[in-house]
Design an enzyme around this catalytic site. Structure first.
Site, short mmCIF file in Angstrom:
data_model
loop_
_atom_site.label_atom_id
_atom_site.label_comp_id
_atom_site.label_asym_id
_atom_site.label_seq_id
_atom_site.Cartn_x
_atom_site.Cartn_y
_atom_site.Cartn_z
N GLU A 128 -4.31 24.80 -50.27
CA GLU A 128 -3.01 25.41 -50.58
C GLU A 128 -3.03 25.86 -52.03
OE1 GLU A 128 0.03 22.62 -49.46
OE2 GLU A 128 -0.53 22.77 -47.34
N PRO A 129 -2.09 26.71 -52.43
CA PRO A 129 -2.14 27.21 -53.81
C PRO A 129 -2.15 26.08 -54.84
CG PRO A 129 -0.58 28.49 -52.52
CD PRO A 129 -1.03 27.36 -51.64
N GLY A 339 -35.07 42.75 -64.68
CA GLY A 339 -34.64 43.38 -65.93
C GLY A 339 -33.45 44.30 -65.67
N GLY A 340 -33.48 45.48 -66.30
CA GLY A 340 -32.38 46.44 -66.14
C GLY A 340 -32.13 46.77 -64.68
N GLU A 363 -15.78 24.94 -49.95
CA GLU A 363 -15.96 23.70 -49.17
C GLU A 363 -16.21 22.48 -50.05
OE1 GLU A 363 -17.84 23.89 -45.36
OE2 GLU A 363 -17.01 25.86 -45.00
N1 COS Z 1 -15.15 11.28 -43.20
C1 COS Z 1 -14.18 10.59 -42.60
N2 COS Z 1 -13.12 10.07 -43.25
C2 COS Z 1 -13.08 10.26 -44.58
C3 COS Z 1 -14.07 10.98 -45.28
C4 COS Z 1 -15.15 11.49 -44.53
N3 COS Z 1 -16.13 12.17 -45.11
N4 COS Z 1 -13.76 11.03 -46.58
C5 COS Z 1 -12.61 10.35 -46.73
N5 COS Z 1 -12.19 9.89 -45.49
C6 COS Z 1 -11.02 9.07 -45.21
C7 COS Z 1 -11.13 7.78 -46.02
O1 COS Z 1 -11.90 6.83 -45.36
C8 COS Z 1 -9.68 7.40 -46.18
O2 COS Z 1 -9.21 6.77 -45.02
P1 COS Z 1 -8.98 5.16 -45.01
O3 COS Z 1 -7.93 4.93 -46.07
O4 COS Z 1 -8.53 4.89 -43.62
O5 COS Z 1 -10.29 4.54 -45.35
C9 COS Z 1 -8.96 8.74 -46.25
O6 COS Z 1 -9.84 9.70 -45.66
C10 COS Z 1 -8.66 9.14 -47.67
O7 COS Z 1 -9.90 9.16 -48.39
P2 COS Z 1 -9.96 9.17 -49.97
O8 COS Z 1 -9.11 8.06 -50.51
O9 COS Z 1 -11.39 9.21 -50.35
O10 COS Z 1 -9.23 10.57 -50.29
P3 COS Z 1 -9.05 11.35 -51.64
O11 COS Z 1 -7.69 11.91 -51.68
O12 COS Z 1 -9.50 10.52 -52.79
O13 COS Z 1 -10.03 12.61 -51.45
C11 COS Z 1 -12.03 13.90 -51.53
C12 COS Z 1 -11.35 12.56 -51.22
C13 COS Z 1 -11.98 14.26 -52.98
C14 COS Z 1 -13.47 13.70 -51.10
C15 COS Z 1 -11.36 15.01 -50.68
O14 COS Z 1 -10.07 15.26 -51.14
C16 COS Z 1 -12.12 16.30 -50.70
O15 COS Z 1 -13.15 16.44 -50.02
N6 COS Z 1 -11.60 17.31 -51.46
C17 COS Z 1 -12.16 18.63 -51.44
C18 COS Z 1 -11.54 19.41 -50.33
C19 COS Z 1 -12.38 20.58 -49.98
O16 COS Z 1 -13.57 20.48 -49.77
N7 COS Z 1 -11.72 21.70 -49.87
C20 COS Z 1 -12.41 22.90 -49.50
C21 COS Z 1 -11.49 23.73 -48.74
S1 COS Z 1 -11.82 23.79 -47.10
S2 COS Z 1 -12.76 25.47 -47.03
#
Ligand code: COS
Length: 379
Positions: A128-129, A339-340, A363
């Site tokens: 999202e934005p 190069g160029g 991603e």
């Molecule tokens: N597979 C399955 N479950 C997962 C997981 C994975 N790879 N990663 C996290 N989870 C689960 C965790 O286990 C947790 O659940 P429980 O509390 O039941 O254990 C829950 O999701 C929340 O996980 P976490 O606390 O790690 O979440 P965060 O908010 O800290 O975020 C990141 C983790 C940063 C890894 C995540 O927000 C992320 O991948 N961000 C980038 C998003 C992205 O790639 N965007 C691209 C756009 S899509 S094109």
């Protein structure tokens, strides 16, 4: 340069041959034109779908090709060496099919043959934005009414936005944080689902993302994918697999750039000899080739772990991080070797250099990949 590949089956060899043939026959002659005009190659994707390339890693009984990830990522790599926009589109479409394929109801899964055959094109609407890296903070809300989820909010950077036939909409159906998120499957024709103008990109212009505004969009109640509150876990699982796809795109792009640089270094003469004979350039090519081999090895290891049903998210994050950084370095060096000539659009390396940048961002930025890796190291 021909890459020496160890493929698991004769069928996989045939598939790679078919991909090379399609890349040469259907894609190579179109890429420059489509990228210059910023036109989405929907027909080319349909052709790939009819050849079975849009559902490769899904079970045959669902309409897929039942191929292991180890093979699927190498198909992506070949496509990316010809046209990154197409390879990325295949990767995003494949990611978009995952929620229904693995979490969908029997009724939802009836849509899979069209999805995996490429008749319908998918989008994955998580960002999202105000919330990209911090995906769990998303604010698009879905309110349950008797016959529909009523969805309001804005999704951003949506690949295939405005082109897709179906959208995975990650929405807040409960309280704050990851547990309040659910996944809905919306048709493109959903009233109130409004794709905006495509973004004007630095590269990858044939596959420009768009925002999707949701103005009380009514998604039927039976289009909840997985359980209520399971959406974040579904998104993360899909992204783990999707990151292998992006790593494959990066390896293919880098290989294409290396091959082009080698061709140029053999032909171009200065000081009475081909420039590749100068150690300064020969060593650059050697480093490029070594980095690509290392990226491919990381990628294949992560894919094989996934195929074996073992945990692979950390290895997928490493592969995405390393391969996309390699693609940036290798395309930068390819421009330098030309190069160029590398800085003008007569040669594709200028475009590949612009395209590589986005792979370090999509991603999950490479900073997010490091976060995933560091968390797994530290526990
Ligand atoms: N597979 C399955 N479950 C997962 C997981 C994975 N790879 N990663 C996290 N989870 C689960 C965790 O286990 C947790 O659940 P429980 O509390 O039941 O254990 C829950 O999701 C929340 O996980 P976490 O606390 O790690 O979440 P965060 O908010 O800290 O975020 C990141 C983790 C940063 C890894 C995540 O927000 C992320 O991948 N961000 C980038 C998003 C992205 O790639 N965007 C691209 C756009 S899509 S094109």
């Amino acid at each position: 340069m021909t890459v020496d590949r160890l493929l698991p089956t004769p069928e996989a060899h045939d598939l790679l041959d078919l991909t090379r043939e399609l890349a040469t026959r259907e894609l190579a002659g179109k890429v420059d034109d489509f990228e210059a005009r910023g036109e989405f190659p929907r027909e080319a994707l349909r052709t790939l779908g009819r050849s079975g390339l849009l559902g490769l890693p899904y079970p045959e009984e669902a309409g897929g090709a039942g191929q292991p990830y180890e093979v699927y990522v190498q198909v992506l790599e070949v496509l990316a060496g010809t046209w990154l926009g197409i390879a990325e589109a295949v990767s995003v479409h494949t990611l978009s099919c995952l929620p229904v394929a693995f979490f969908g109801t029997a009724e939802q899964r009836k849509m899979l043959p069209d999805m995996l055959g490429g008749e319908t094109l998918g989008a994955f609407a998580l960002s999202e934005p105000q919330g990209g890296s911090d995906a769990a903070s998303l604010t698009t809300r879905a309110v349950a009414e008797p016959d529909a989820w009523v969805v309001t909010g804005t999704k951003a950077w949506i690949t295939h936005g405005g082109q897709a036939d179906f959208y995975n909409l990650f929405c807040r159906t409960g309280g704050p944080g990851p547990k309040g998120i659910s996944c809905l499957l919306a048709d493109a024709a959903t009233p109130g689902l409004l794709p905006q103008q495509p973004e004007r990109l630095m590269g990858l212009r044939s596959s420009a993302p768009a925002q999707i505004v949701l103005e009380e969009a009514r998604v039927p109640r039976d289009r909840l994918v997985g359980a209520e509150g399971e959406g974040f876990a579904i998104a993360m699982k899909a992204l783990d697999a999707g990151r292998l796809g992006i790593a494959a795109c990066a390896v293919g792009l880098a290989q294409g750039a290396l091959d082009h640089a080698i061709g140029y270094a053999r032909e171009r003469e200065q000081f009475g000899q081909p420039i590749g004979r100068f150690q300064g350039l020969g060593f650059m090519l050697a480093d490029m080739g070594t980095q690509i081999s290392a990226a491919r090895a990381l990628l294949l290891n992560a894919a094989r772990l996934k195929d074996a049903g073992r945990p692979f998210s950390t290895e997928a994050a490493k592969a995405k991080l390393f391969a996309t950084d390699v693609a940036m370095r290798v395309t930068t060096d390819a421009v330098q070797i030309l190069g160029g000539a590398g800085y003008v659009s007569d040669h594709p390396v200028e475009r590949w250099f612009r395209e590589a940048k986005v792979l370090q961002i999509v991603e999950g930025t490479n900073q997010i990949q490091r976060m995933v890796i560091a968390r797994s190291l530290l526990g």
